[in-house]
Scaffold this motif. Structure first.
Motif, PDB file in Angstrom:
ATOM      1  N   THR A  95       0.879  -0.713   0.188  1.00 47.80           N
ATOM      2  CA  THR A  95       0.095  -0.113   0.072  1.00 47.80           C
ATOM      3  C   THR A  95       0.769   1.338  -0.082  1.00 47.80           C
ATOM      4  O   THR A  95       1.577   1.283   0.743  1.00 47.80           O
ATOM      5  CB  THR A  95      -0.899  -0.276   0.824  1.00 47.80           C
ATOM      6  N   GLU A 119      -1.969  -0.584  -3.969  1.00 49.56           N
ATOM      7  CA  GLU A 119      -2.867  -0.231  -3.191  1.00 49.56           C
ATOM      8  C   GLU A 119      -2.388   1.757  -3.278  1.00 49.56           C
ATOM      9  O   GLU A 119      -1.251   2.236  -2.739  1.00 49.56           O
ATOM     10  CB  GLU A 119      -3.106  -0.380  -2.481  1.00 49.56           C
ATOM     11  N   ALA A 121      -3.372   4.640  -0.873  1.00 50.99           N
ATOM     12  CA  ALA A 121      -3.858   5.376  -0.545  1.00 50.99           C
ATOM     13  C   ALA A 121      -4.100   6.742  -0.499  1.00 50.99           C
ATOM     14  O   ALA A 121      -2.521   7.339  -0.387  1.00 50.99           O
ATOM     15  CB  ALA A 121      -4.021   4.930   1.167  1.00 50.99           C
ATOM     16  N   GLY A 159      -8.555   4.471   1.267  1.00 54.31           N
ATOM     17  CA  GLY A 159      -7.969   5.104   2.371  1.00 54.31           C
ATOM     18  C   GLY A 159      -7.737   6.425   2.737  1.00 54.31           C
ATOM     19  O   GLY A 159      -6.670   6.946   1.331  1.00 54.31           O
ATOM     20  N   TYR A 161      -4.453   8.333   5.112  1.00 53.30           N
ATOM     21  CA  TYR A 161      -3.817   8.393   6.944  1.00 53.30           C
ATOM     22  C   TYR A 161      -2.708  10.030   6.169  1.00 53.30           C
ATOM     23  O   TYR A 161      -1.918  10.497   5.433  1.00 53.30           O
ATOM     24  CB  TYR A 161      -2.827   7.961   6.284  1.00 53.30           C
ATOM     25  N   PHE A 179     -14.037   7.112   2.310  1.00 49.58           N
ATOM     26  CA  PHE A 179     -13.264   6.243   2.101  1.00 49.58           C
ATOM     27  C   PHE A 179     -13.178   4.990   3.156  1.00 49.58           C
ATOM     28  O   PHE A 179     -14.467   4.887   4.763  1.00 49.58           O
ATOM     29  CB  PHE A 179     -12.166   6.678   4.231  1.00 49.58           C
ATOM     30  N   TYR A 181     -11.525   3.038   4.670  1.00 47.40           N
ATOM     31  CA  TYR A 181     -10.751   2.957   5.836  1.00 47.40           C
ATOM     32  C   TYR A 181     -10.053   3.900   6.541  1.00 47.40           C
ATOM     33  O   TYR A 181      -9.071   4.478   5.735  1.00 47.40           O
ATOM     34  CB  TYR A 181     -10.333   1.847   6.499  1.00 47.40           C
ATOM     35  N   ASP A 182      -9.846   4.454   7.832  1.00 46.11           N
ATOM     36  CA  ASP A 182      -9.029   5.046   8.152  1.00 46.11           C
ATOM     37  C   ASP A 182      -7.707   4.650   8.785  1.00 46.11           C
ATOM     38  O   ASP A 182      -7.333   4.461   9.517  1.00 46.11           O
ATOM     39  CB  ASP A 182      -9.805   6.493   9.060  1.00 46.11           C
ATOM     40  N   ALA A 183      -6.668   5.079   8.310  1.00 45.03           N
ATOM     41  CA  ALA A 183      -5.322   4.591   8.968  1.00 45.03           C
ATOM     42  C   ALA A 183      -4.307   5.351   9.939  1.00 45.03           C
ATOM     43  O   ALA A 183      -3.351   5.182  11.074  1.00 45.03           O
ATOM     44  CB  ALA A 183      -4.203   4.404   7.568  1.00 45.03           C
ATOM     45  N   ARG A 282      -3.728  -2.217   2.754  1.00 45.43           N
ATOM     46  CA  ARG A 282      -4.591  -2.469   3.175  1.00 45.43           C
ATOM     47  C   ARG A 282      -5.893  -2.368   3.018  1.00 45.43           C
ATOM     48  O   ARG A 282      -6.691  -3.353   4.291  1.00 45.43           O
ATOM     49  CB  ARG A 282      -4.234  -0.905   3.498  1.00 45.43           C
ATOM     50  N   ILE A 283      -6.421  -2.427   1.727  1.00 49.46           N
ATOM     51  CA  ILE A 283      -7.398  -1.991   1.524  1.00 49.46           C
ATOM     52  C   ILE A 283      -8.544  -3.936   1.913  1.00 49.46           C
ATOM     53  O   ILE A 283      -9.454  -3.880   1.716  1.00 49.46           O
ATOM     54  CB  ILE A 283      -7.884  -1.939   0.094  1.00 49.46           C
ATOM     55  N   ALA A 286      -8.868  -4.215   5.036  1.00 52.08           N
ATOM     56  CA  ALA A 286     -10.479  -3.424   5.472  1.00 52.08           C
ATOM     57  C   ALA A 286     -11.557  -4.189   4.823  1.00 52.08           C
ATOM     58  O   ALA A 286     -13.225  -4.530   5.938  1.00 52.08           O
ATOM     59  CB  ALA A 286     -10.749  -2.073   5.122  1.00 52.08           C
TER      60      ALA A 286
END
Length: 297
Positions: A95, A119, A121, A159, A161, A179, A181-183, A282-283, A286
């Motif tokens: 990612t 990915e 993000a 994603g 961050y 989103f 996810y939030d990192a 990471r996706i 998630a």
């Protein structure tokens, strides 16, 4: 707005992650792509970058800092390609935390990220500290980052961050609503749902200890073998516990240096040799969590 903190989390009974294939641990590699979007008078900032470079403890200057600029340029010119080779030769997923303005300055790197099925993000619009940035400005930067990201990659980021966050960042990300996810959290070894801002937002935590930034910090590692041992020991501990997630944070201008890349390669081979790690973007983590552990009231 006052928001309570969650100091309990999963406690003694974390959920069964049920990683694909019965994997003992999910391993996630991040390459932060920031070069060119850091603080610089060329970008309209009040001074030069002072953070996260070989010049530990550098000050910010109200003019161009040529040495600092060249240290960042190493990442986009050479370090990125070294990391790209390490991961693509092994077929390991990545990612990228991509700062939109940095990606805009190196379309060849973005094209290769996409070609490798990495990915990408969002790492925000600029690689600056948002701690004291006005809420309306940060909100506008988030929107602009998404628009530019979509222009550069063909799709919006799923994603997020920010990294150098403000007290408003998590709420603004949740309010944006797009989103997966939030990192922007370091609070756990597993994803979790955050309900502080209305709509449930999945958090896929990141790391600052298993992060090559420790190579350029006064309290960090002095050479690559120390970083390797910390990565290996973290991996082995989480693998022994089972059902955990391990994040590894990398920067092209740091881990992309020849000596450090050599120890990173050793760790990549250690993970592969274990035979029971799920290496994922990471996706992917998630989406797995959304399916296996969907939000429940």
């Amino acid at each position: 707005m006052s928001v309570t903190r969650d100091l309990i989390g999963y406690g003694q009974n974390p959920p069964d992650a049920q990683w694909p294939g019965g994997a003992r641990v999910a391993v996630q590699f991040v390459i932060n792509y920031e070069e060119g979007a850091e603080n610089s008078v060329l970008n309209g900032d009040k001074g030069s970058e002072a953070f996260l470079s070989e010049m530990v403890g550098a000050g910010s200057h109200p003019d161009r800092a040529m040495a600092m600029e060249s240290l960042y340029e190493y990442g986009s010119r050479a370090g990125f390609w070294r990391l790209h080779r390490l991961f693509t030769e092994r077929g390991l997923p990545v990612t990228v935390f991509g700062v939109a303005k940095a990606m805009e300055m190196n379309p060849e790197a973005v094209a290769e990220m996409l070609a490798a099925d990495w990915e990408i993000a969002s790492h925000g619009l600029r690689w600056i500290d948002y701690q004291y940035v006005a809420e309306h400005v940060e909100r506008a930067h988030i929107a602009e980052a998404i628009t530019l990201h979509k222009k550069l990659t063909g799709q919006r980021p799923l994603g997020w961050y920010q990294g150098r966050t403000s007290p408003n960042t998590a709420r603004l990300v949740a309010e944006e609503g797009g989103f997966a996810y939030d990192a922007d959290s370091y609070a756990d070894d597993l994803p979790y749902w955050d309900t502080r801002f209305g709509k449930p937002q999945l958090i896929v935590p990141y790391t600052l200890d298993v992060n090559d930034m420790k190579m350029v910090a006064l309290n960090g590692f002095t050479e690559g073998e120390q970083f390797f041992r910390h990565m290996r020991d973290t991996f082995d501990q989480l693998r022994e516990e089972g059902g955990r997630m391990m994040s590894i944070g990398l920067h092209a201008r740091i881990a992309g240096k020849p000596g450090r890349a050599r120890w990173l390669a050793r760790f990549l081979d250690h993970v592969i040799a274990s035979g029971d790690a799920w290496t994922a973007r990471r996706i992917d983590i998630a989406r797995h969590w959304q399916e296996v552990h969907p939000y429940a009231d």
